[in-house]
Design a protein around this motif. Sequence first.
Motif, PDB file in Angstrom:
ATOM      1  N   GLY A 226       0.804  -1.218   0.000  1.00 53.04           N
ATOM      2  CA  GLY A 226       0.000   0.000   0.000  1.00 53.04           C
ATOM      3  C   GLY A 226       0.834   1.263   0.000  1.00 53.04           C
ATOM      4  N   ASP A 227       2.096   1.173   0.432  1.00 51.85           N
ATOM      5  CA  ASP A 227       2.983   2.341   0.389  1.00 51.85           C
ATOM      6  C   ASP A 227       3.255   2.723  -1.067  1.00 51.85           C
ATOM      7  OD1 ASP A 227       3.134   2.449   3.116  1.00 51.85           O
ATOM      8  OD2 ASP A 227       5.059   1.394   3.253  1.00 51.85           O
ATOM      9  N   ARG A 228       3.340   4.028  -1.318  1.00 47.44           N
ATOM     10  CA  ARG A 228       3.528   4.501  -2.694  1.00 47.44           C
ATOM     11  C   ARG A 228       4.802   5.325  -2.841  1.00 47.44           C
ATOM     12  NH1 ARG A 228      -2.231   6.102  -5.587  1.00 47.44           N
ATOM     13  NH2 ARG A 228      -3.209   4.027  -5.347  1.00 47.44           N
ATOM     14  N   TRP A 229       5.417   5.171  -4.008  1.00 48.39           N
ATOM     15  CA  TRP A 229       6.547   5.991  -4.414  1.00 48.39           C
ATOM     16  C   TRP A 229       6.142   6.728  -5.685  1.00 48.39           C
ATOM     17  CZ3 TRP A 229      11.535   2.438  -4.131  1.00 48.39           C
ATOM     18  CH2 TRP A 229      11.684   1.970  -2.813  1.00 48.39           C
ATOM     19  N   MET A 230       6.429   8.026  -5.751  1.00 53.62           N
ATOM     20  CA  MET A 230       6.106   8.823  -6.931  1.00 53.62           C
ATOM     21  C   MET A 230       7.389   9.392  -7.524  1.00 53.62           C
ATOM     22  SD  MET A 230       5.669  11.963  -8.475  1.00 53.62           S
ATOM     23  CE  MET A 230       5.622  13.197  -7.183  1.00 53.62           C
ATOM     24  N   PHE A 231       7.559   9.193  -8.830  1.00 50.49           N
ATOM     25  CA  PHE A 231       8.730   9.689  -9.551  1.00 50.49           C
ATOM     26  C   PHE A 231       8.277  10.782 -10.514  1.00 50.49           C
ATOM     27  CE2 PHE A 231       9.391   5.333  -8.323  1.00 50.49           C
ATOM     28  CZ  PHE A 231      10.710   5.265  -7.899  1.00 50.49           C
ATOM     29  N   GLY A 232       8.753  12.009 -10.302  1.00 47.98           N
ATOM     30  CA  GLY A 232       8.387  13.128 -11.159  1.00 47.98           C
ATOM     31  C   GLY A 232       9.484  13.448 -12.158  1.00 47.98           C
ATOM     32  N   TYR A 233       9.088  13.714 -13.394  1.00 48.39           N
ATOM     33  CA  TYR A 233      10.036  13.986 -14.476  1.00 48.39           C
ATOM     34  C   TYR A 233       9.887  15.422 -14.955  1.00 48.39           C
ATOM     35  CZ  TYR A 233      10.857   8.954 -14.867  1.00 48.39           C
ATOM     36  OH  TYR A 233      11.201   7.655 -14.608  1.00 48.39           O
ATOM     37  N   GLY A 234      10.998  16.039 -15.311  1.00 45.23           N
ATOM     38  CA  GLY A 234      10.972  17.378 -15.875  1.00 45.23           C
ATOM     39  C   GLY A 234      10.899  17.328 -17.389  1.00 45.23           C
TER      40      GLY A 234
ATOM     41  N   THR B 175      12.028  17.657 -21.168  1.00 42.92           N
ATOM     42  CA  THR B 175      13.287  17.484 -21.886  1.00 42.92           C
ATOM     43  C   THR B 175      13.034  17.685 -23.371  1.00 42.92           C
ATOM     44  OG1 THR B 175      13.011  15.107 -22.308  1.00 42.92           O
ATOM     45  CG2 THR B 175      13.948  15.744 -20.178  1.00 42.92           C
ATOM     46  N   SER B 176      14.074  17.457 -24.181  1.00 45.24           N
ATOM     47  CA  SER B 176      13.917  17.560 -25.631  1.00 45.24           C
ATOM     48  C   SER B 176      12.972  16.498 -26.170  1.00 45.24           C
ATOM     49  CB  SER B 176      15.284  17.411 -26.312  1.00 45.24           C
ATOM     50  OG  SER B 176      15.855  16.147 -26.013  1.00 45.24           O
ATOM     51  N   HIS B 177      12.706  15.461 -25.354  1.00 43.33           N
ATOM     52  CA  HIS B 177      11.797  14.403 -25.783  1.00 43.33           C
ATOM     53  C   HIS B 177      10.336  14.801 -25.598  1.00 43.33           C
ATOM     54  CE1 HIS B 177      15.125  11.514 -26.133  1.00 43.33           C
ATOM     55  NE2 HIS B 177      15.586  12.046 -25.024  1.00 43.33           N
ATOM     56  N   GLY B 178      10.072  15.750 -24.715  1.00 45.14           N
ATOM     57  CA  GLY B 178       8.696  16.153 -24.478  1.00 45.14           C
ATOM     58  C   GLY B 178       8.510  16.638 -23.050  1.00 45.14           C
ATOM     59  N   SER B 179       7.247  16.822 -22.665  1.00 49.85           N
ATOM     60  CA  SER B 179       6.931  17.309 -21.324  1.00 49.85           C
ATOM     61  C   SER B 179       7.244  16.242 -20.288  1.00 49.85           C
ATOM     62  CB  SER B 179       5.455  17.702 -21.254  1.00 49.85           C
ATOM     63  OG  SER B 179       4.637  16.588 -21.582  1.00 49.85           O
ATOM     64  N   GLY B 180       7.164  16.619 -19.014  1.00 47.16           N
ATOM     65  CA  GLY B 180       7.545  15.715 -17.934  1.00 47.16           C
ATOM     66  C   GLY B 180       6.511  14.644 -17.647  1.00 47.16           C
ATOM     67  N   GLY B 181       5.829  14.784 -16.508  1.00 49.02           N
ATOM     68  CA  GLY B 181       4.872  13.762 -16.099  1.00 49.02           C
ATOM     69  C   GLY B 181       5.382  13.035 -14.866  1.00 49.02           C
ATOM     70  N   HIS B 182       4.676  11.993 -14.457  1.00 53.63           N
ATOM     71  CA  HIS B 182       5.089  11.271 -13.263  1.00 53.63           C
ATOM     72  C   HIS B 182       4.684   9.804 -13.352  1.00 53.63           C
ATOM     73  CE1 HIS B 182       0.899  12.450 -12.399  1.00 53.63           C
ATOM     74  NE2 HIS B 182       0.845  11.312 -11.731  1.00 53.63           N
ATOM     75  N   ILE B 183       5.359   8.996 -12.549  1.00 56.23           N
ATOM     76  CA  ILE B 183       5.038   7.579 -12.395  1.00 56.23           C
ATOM     77  C   ILE B 183       4.731   7.339 -10.922  1.00 56.23           C
ATOM     78  CG2 ILE B 183       5.901   5.207 -12.525  1.00 56.23           C
ATOM     79  CD1 ILE B 183       7.727   6.089 -14.789  1.00 56.23           C
ATOM     80  N   VAL B 184       3.616   6.688 -10.650  1.00 53.82           N
ATOM     81  CA  VAL B 184       3.241   6.341  -9.283  1.00 53.82           C
ATOM     82  C   VAL B 184       3.273   4.824  -9.149  1.00 53.82           C
ATOM     83  CG1 VAL B 184       1.468   6.444  -7.503  1.00 53.82           C
ATOM     84  CG2 VAL B 184       1.779   8.381  -9.069  1.00 53.82           C
ATOM     85  N   THR B 185       4.062   4.340  -8.194  1.00 58.55           N
ATOM     86  CA  THR B 185       4.134   2.906  -7.931  1.00 58.55           C
ATOM     87  C   THR B 185       3.614   2.624  -6.524  1.00 58.55           C
ATOM     88  OG1 THR B 185       6.390   3.004  -7.042  1.00 58.55           O
ATOM     89  CG2 THR B 185       6.151   2.701  -9.424  1.00 58.55           C
TER      90      THR B 185
END
Length: 294
Positions: A192-200, A202-212
């Motif tokens: 149930g514990d969550r880790w969130m990875f946020g991205y800035g 880049t030249s590839h496109g906008s950021g976004g995030h991954i929630v595990t």
Amino acid sequence: MAEPQPRTANWVLATLITMFGAVMLVATVEGGRADSALLFVVLPTLLAAVLALTPGRTPHGRVFVTTTIALLLIAVALHEGAICVLVAAPLVYAVAHGVTALIRWAGRSRRTGLAILPLPLLLLGGFEGVDQDLRIQPDQSSQVTRVVALTPEQVRARLTAGPQPVAVREPVLRLLQAPAPVHVAGAGLTPGDRWMFGYGATSHGSGGHIVTEVSAAAPGRVVFAVVADSTITSRWLRWRAAEVRWHATADGRTAVTVELAYRRRLDPSWYFGPIQDGLLHEGAGHLLDMLDLR
């Protein structure tokens, strides 16, 4: 010896092929399958066929120039970074020049049927990924094992504390300017514990995030499920799960293994499969760095 001039039938065929290729390209992009083999195999095949039929003394030169222009236009139309285009470029150039060579050989040889036999097979293989039922082993996994000078208890403590953003050390990821988390939230190894990875951006496109989210935990093992993914990497792969395992070694250290499971979104599999496997192997190493397990 001068190149033979194409007949009217050649021009008609070239025009029809060009129109067909344009329609297929638009349909592929509009259908959300710009990551399929159709774009990387069928399009250059048709392009090469057209150029090989047009008059001139250097067919391969025309193919190279036109293929390069097409790659640049694709980069603009699909908003891909330059490095992404470079990764796909060897496949596109190989197909285009290979088809050109076959067609030129067919024009000079009496065994025309034998010379052009590979073309239908190439076109057929190029439709991999157009439909989900036409994919070869899209589910893959990559893993990396690192032995660290820590006890299993210390490894668990660092995992419990959660990851933190760190500079990318892997040369390949740095060269490709691969997206990497710039801010992280969450910790814990309890289901149930969550880790969130946020991205800035880049030249590839906008950021976004991954929630595990921790979906399973046991001594020396923790499994994460992917709850959400809005990052640019979702254009190339879909995360399925991640697993971290650790155990003591005979010399008093601890072996830590990270395994990343994902669904590849780029085709053909024989080309992009090994490439993504290698890149995700490096990505797993970066995750260990983020967990301070170096």
